[in-house]
Design an enzyme around this catalytic site. Structure first.
Site, mmCIF file in Angstrom:
data_model
loop_
_atom_site.group_PDB
_atom_site.id
_atom_site.type_symbol
_atom_site.label_atom_id
_atom_site.label_comp_id
_atom_site.label_asym_id
_atom_site.label_seq_id
_atom_site.Cartn_x
_atom_site.Cartn_y
_atom_site.Cartn_z
ATOM 1 N N PRO A 86 3.769 -58.002 -21.730
ATOM 2 C CA PRO A 86 5.344 -56.847 -22.397
ATOM 3 C C PRO A 86 5.353 -56.109 -23.942
ATOM 4 C CG PRO A 86 4.885 -58.894 -23.182
ATOM 5 C CD PRO A 86 3.783 -59.407 -22.435
ATOM 6 N N GLU A 113 2.343 -68.216 -25.058
ATOM 7 C CA GLU A 113 2.523 -67.377 -26.703
ATOM 8 C C GLU A 113 1.688 -65.585 -26.304
ATOM 9 O OE1 GLU A 113 5.370 -67.591 -28.713
ATOM 10 O OE2 GLU A 113 6.017 -68.530 -26.557
HETATM 11 N N1 ADE Z 1 4.256 -60.717 -18.993
HETATM 12 C C1 ADE Z 1 5.420 -61.247 -19.566
HETATM 13 N N2 ADE Z 1 6.652 -60.084 -19.643
HETATM 14 C C2 ADE Z 1 5.684 -58.797 -19.150
HETATM 15 C C3 ADE Z 1 5.962 -57.328 -19.011
HETATM 16 N N3 ADE Z 1 7.333 -57.223 -19.393
HETATM 17 N N4 ADE Z 1 5.551 -57.279 -18.312
HETATM 18 C C4 ADE Z 1 3.889 -57.420 -17.669
HETATM 19 N N5 ADE Z 1 3.469 -58.784 -18.083
HETATM 20 C C5 ADE Z 1 4.311 -58.729 -18.837
#
Ligand code: ADE
Length: 221
Positions: A86, A113
């Site tokens: 993310p 995490e």
């Molecule tokens: N892992 C957790 N959330 C994610 C996201 N929004 N994009 C890519 N990998 C992730």
């Protein structure tokens, strides 16, 4: 194209590549997809792949060793390594185009995490699929594979992606099919007119209207 997906949850991929366009692309050898459990590369006696974070804090962190060894066993000079996180750059259609011209992609699905920061040193890209946090990189990996494979030559007709949303910063125009009237809602007259110039103009105007309405950010770009 070859795609290797590194995950701790290989069963999550059951099904997604066995239907529809992705299945056809695999069956016709446009793409080869391998799901690899990087736990198999752990040198820990209990096949551990995570540990507590230095400096303290909640949760477990993926360790370097299994992922480094797994990536090194697969990587050639034609590979691009992608970490799904993310905290990565937001994925967009132009990135899908860029990646669709690569020979070999290695996708690393993070979990828990997070992962040891040093894992980034073996990655070419860090990609997020959007501003929300998922339980891991598996669903994002599926999103990447789907969006990339459909762009490979011969997977879908070229015309289908010329009109895709995000092509030329506009969303796709609305489409209709039979019947002409459904529950009182009519298909726009122009689409039945047979006048191709008028239809083209109508579709462009509708693309502009929709983009202004739903994605003013794209429109202003
Ligand atoms: N892992 C957790 N959330 C994610 C996201 N929004 N994009 C890519 N990998 C992730």
């Amino acid at each position: 194209m070859k795609i290797d997906i590194l995950t701790l949850f290989p069963n999550m991929f059951d099904g997604v590549f066995q239907e529809s366009i992705l299945k056809r692309a695999i069956d016709s050898q446009k793409v080869e997809i391998h799901i690899i459990n990087f736990r198999d590369f752990s040198k820990d006696p209990h096949q551990k792949v995570d540990d507590t974070p230095y400096g303290g804090g909640a949760g477990m962190v993926l360790t370097c060793q299994p992922i480094f060894d797994c990536v090194r066993s697969l990587k050639t000079d034609q590979s691009k390594v992608i970490l799904l996180t993310p905290a990565g750059k937001t994925y967009q259609q132009k990135m899908a185009y860029q990646l669709s011209s690569e020979k070999h992609l290695i996708l690393i699905c993070g979990h828990y995490e997070g992962f040891d920061e040093r894992i980034k040193s073996i990655c070419d890209y860090e990609i997020s699929i959007g501003d929300y946090v998922l339980t891991g990189g598996e669903v994002p990996a599926m999103v990447l594979v789907d969006s990339i494979v459909r762009l490979l030559p011969g997977v879908i007709t070229e015309d289908s992606h010329l009109n895709d949303s995000f092509q030329n910063q506009l969303l796709d125009y609305p489409t209709y099919t039979k019947p002409r009237v459904f529950e009182g809602m009519e298909v726009p007259e122009v689409l039945i007119s047979g006048d191709h110039k008028k239809i083209e103009e109508y579709r462009l105007q509708e693309s502009i209207r929709l983009t202004k309405e739903n994605r003013p950010d794209l429109f202003n770009e």
